[in-house]
Enzyme design. Structure first.
Site, PDB file in Angstrom:
ATOM      1  N   HIS A 141      79.246   7.274  47.858  1.00  0.00           N
ATOM      2  CA  HIS A 141      80.683   7.387  47.564  1.00  0.00           C
ATOM      3  C   HIS A 141      81.432   6.092  47.863  1.00  0.00           C
ATOM      4  CE1 HIS A 141      81.397  11.969  47.066  1.00  0.00           C
ATOM      5  NE2 HIS A 141      80.218  11.627  46.613  1.00  0.00           N
ATOM      6  N   ARG A 178      75.237  10.289  51.123  1.00  0.00           N
ATOM      7  CA  ARG A 178      76.458  10.584  50.356  1.00  0.00           C
ATOM      8  C   ARG A 178      77.550   9.562  50.664  1.00  0.00           C
ATOM      9  NH1 ARG A 178      80.604  14.979  51.565  1.00  0.00           N
ATOM     10  NH2 ARG A 178      81.982  14.910  49.745  1.00  0.00           N
ATOM     11  N   TRP A 222      69.836  22.402  47.753  1.00  0.00           N
ATOM     12  CA  TRP A 222      69.197  22.395  46.426  1.00  0.00           C
ATOM     13  C   TRP A 222      67.747  22.890  46.477  1.00  0.00           C
ATOM     14  CZ3 TRP A 222      73.025  18.879  47.677  1.00  0.00           C
ATOM     15  CH2 TRP A 222      74.044  18.699  46.749  1.00  0.00           C
TER      16      TRP A 222
HETATM   17 FE1  HIF Z   1      76.114  14.314  45.254  1.00  0.00          FE
HETATM   18  N1  HIF Z   1      77.213  15.935  45.748  1.00  0.00           N
HETATM   19  N2  HIF Z   1      76.956  14.319  43.390  1.00  0.00           N
HETATM   20  N3  HIF Z   1      75.079  12.636  44.773  1.00  0.00           N
HETATM   21  N4  HIF Z   1      75.372  14.296  47.128  1.00  0.00           N
HETATM   22  C1  HIF Z   1      77.186  16.599  46.942  1.00  0.00           C
HETATM   23  C2  HIF Z   1      76.370  16.332  48.019  1.00  0.00           C
HETATM   24  C3  HIF Z   1      75.498  15.293  48.075  1.00  0.00           C
HETATM   25  C4  HIF Z   1      77.830  15.246  42.901  1.00  0.00           C
HETATM   26  C5  HIF Z   1      78.473  16.213  43.639  1.00  0.00           C
HETATM   27  C6  HIF Z   1      78.133  16.553  44.941  1.00  0.00           C
HETATM   28  C7  HIF Z   1      75.027  12.057  43.541  1.00  0.00           C
HETATM   29  C8  HIF Z   1      75.636  12.507  42.402  1.00  0.00           C
HETATM   30  C9  HIF Z   1      76.526  13.564  42.335  1.00  0.00           C
HETATM   31  C10 HIF Z   1      74.410  13.439  47.573  1.00  0.00           C
HETATM   32  C11 HIF Z   1      73.988  12.296  46.932  1.00  0.00           C
HETATM   33  C12 HIF Z   1      74.282  11.972  45.611  1.00  0.00           C
HETATM   34  C13 HIF Z   1      78.129  17.681  46.915  1.00  0.00           C
HETATM   35  C14 HIF Z   1      78.405  18.631  48.057  1.00  0.00           C
HETATM   36  C15 HIF Z   1      78.716  17.654  45.676  1.00  0.00           C
HETATM   37  C16 HIF Z   1      79.781  18.610  45.156  1.00  0.00           C
HETATM   38  C17 HIF Z   1      79.339  17.994  49.108  1.00  0.00           C
HETATM   39  C18 HIF Z   1      79.527  18.945  50.267  1.00  0.00           C
HETATM   40  O1  HIF Z   1      80.069  20.039  50.043  1.00  0.00           O
HETATM   41  O2  HIF Z   1      79.145  18.591  51.390  1.00  0.00           O
HETATM   42  C19 HIF Z   1      77.959  15.055  41.476  1.00  0.00           C
HETATM   43  C20 HIF Z   1      78.857  15.892  40.563  1.00  0.00           C
HETATM   44  C21 HIF Z   1      77.145  14.028  41.119  1.00  0.00           C
HETATM   45  C22 HIF Z   1      76.882  13.483  39.715  1.00  0.00           C
HETATM   46  C23 HIF Z   1      75.731  14.210  39.093  1.00  0.00           C
HETATM   47  C24 HIF Z   1      74.057  10.890  43.525  1.00  0.00           C
HETATM   48  C25 HIF Z   1      72.874  11.222  42.671  1.00  0.00           C
HETATM   49  C26 HIF Z   1      72.331  12.546  43.044  1.00  0.00           C
HETATM   50  C27 HIF Z   1      74.612   9.539  43.003  1.00  0.00           C
HETATM   51  C28 HIF Z   1      73.696  10.826  44.956  1.00  0.00           C
HETATM   52  O3  HIF Z   1      72.938   9.958  45.500  1.00  0.00           O
HETATM   53  C29 HIF Z   1      73.893  13.909  48.841  1.00  0.00           C
HETATM   54  C30 HIF Z   1      72.769  13.252  49.656  1.00  0.00           C
HETATM   55  C31 HIF Z   1      74.579  15.070  49.153  1.00  0.00           C
HETATM   56  C32 HIF Z   1      74.386  15.970  50.366  1.00  0.00           C
HETATM   57  C33 HIF Z   1      75.412  15.662  51.431  1.00  0.00           C
HETATM   58  C34 HIF Z   1      75.256  16.509  52.664  1.00  0.00           C
HETATM   59  O4  HIF Z   1      76.177  16.463  53.483  1.00  0.00           O
HETATM   60  O5  HIF Z   1      74.253  17.192  52.850  1.00  0.00           O
END
Ligand code: HIF
Length: 291
Positions: A50, A46, A192
């Site tokens: 980001h 993440r 998920w």
């Molecule tokens: Fe995420 N994402 N992401 N994301 N994300 C979260 C957590 C992770 C979006 C929202 C969220 C991508 C796209 C999108 C990861 C990787 C990727 C969380 C939760 C939210 C809300 C954060 C938290 O509460 O800790 C949205 C709206 C996206 C557009 C669809 C990417 C494609 C899937 C680009 C991507 O690589 C990962 C890994 C996490 C888990 C982080 C963790 O701390 O476990």
């Protein structure tokens, strides 16, 4: 989170770093039985995304260049809540390898996590320069990362701005097989799927195979699987099932893990390189997973 001067050092010199050693040391930081599901891998992914996903192809601003995500105000944008956990975990490696840039360290951490959690090899290049202070760069504007409460139109707006097409967007979406949502970060809750520390195509299989129903709670609107209530989908995730153009790729990747791995790797390389002007002699590394 305001970072003190110790986090603003800029002695980066990409040629002086042994990236094989950094890879190994990042891999050693992944496991921790006291953290989340036992791995920092998901939050490293993440952080890498980001740091990179702020890019706009229109004005060529944003992206991982500069390592600007470590500075206020970018560090404190709502979308980045909780990412200090990943940066602090990686900080000892900046001490150990002072010549690596933060921008390289954060993106490499995402690559190591994907590979060591069983995902595809993700080719990676060094040479992203660091901004020395937040004032030295135009602050990356807020609002460039996706809003999980919205649907397909918004997801397209955000990722088209970076230069991705529908197929690439769906390939990237597979990364939500990793990790979980935290009520004290995004406000959403839960993983998920049942194996949040394994890189799989389960985001797609779970999306298609389960019935997703609104979660009954006081928190923000999200979905849970009807059968167990243990797994979650964001409104933005559900858009990949309901939008027909997205869904055709979801179906392909659910059936074909090799295709997903190959397409994900390409799209993630592109993500981590958005807006970066690499030195011409920077080599592309294809690290071998350690185990
Ligand atoms: Fe995420 N994402 N992401 N994301 N994300 C979260 C957590 C992770 C979006 C929202 C969220 C991508 C796209 C999108 C990861 C990787 C990727 C969380 C939760 C939210 C809300 C954060 C938290 O509460 O800790 C949205 C709206 C996206 C557009 C669809 C990417 C494609 C899937 C680009 C991507 O690589 C990962 C890994 C996490 C888990 C982080 C963790 O701390 O476990």
């Amino acid at each position: 989170y305001f970072y003190s001067s110790e986090l603003t050092t800029a002695e980066a010199d990409w040629k002086k770093v042994n990236y094989y050693n950094v890879y190994k040391d990042i891999a050693d930081l992944l496991e921790d039985e006291d953290y989340d599901d036992g791995s920092y891998g998901p939050v490293f992914v993440r952080l890498a995304w980001h740091a990179s996903g702020t890019y706009s192809k229109k004005d060529r601003t944003g992206g991982s260049t500069g390592g600007t995500i470590r500075f206020h105000p970018e560090a404190n944008y709502g979308a980045n809540a909780g990412l200090h956990v990943a940066r602090e975990r990686l900080e000892p490696l900046k001490k150990k390898y002072p010549h690596i840039s933060y921008a390289d360290l954060y993106t490499l951490a995402g690559v190591v996590a994907i590979q060591e959690l069983g995902g595809p090899v993700v080719p990676w290049r060094p040479g992203r320069p660091d901004a020395i202070t937040a004032a030295a760069v135009a602050a990356t504007p807020d609002g460039r990362l996706p809003d999980a409460a919205q649907g397909a139109d918004h997801v397209r707006d955000i990722f088209y701005r970076m230069g991705f097409n529908d197929q690439e967007i769906v390939a990237l979406e597979g990364a939500h097989a990793l990790g979980r949502c935290h009520t004290d970060r995004s406000g959403f809750d839960g993983p998920w799927n049942a194996s949040p520390t394994a890189f799989t195509n389960f985001l797609f299989t779970e999306l298609l195979d389960n019935t997703w129903v609104p979660k009954k709670w006081d928190g923000p609107f999200q979905y849970v699987d009807k059968a167990t209530g243990q797994f979650m989908m964001l409104p933005a995730d559900i858009a990949f099932k309901t939008d027909p153009k997205f869904r055709q790729y979801v179906e392909q990747y659910a059936k074909d893990q090799d295709l997903f791995f190959a397409d994900f790797s390409k799209a993630f390389v592109k993500l981590l390189e958005l807006g970066v002007q690499f030195p011409e002699d920077a080599p592309v590394y294809q690290f071998k997973p350690l185990e």
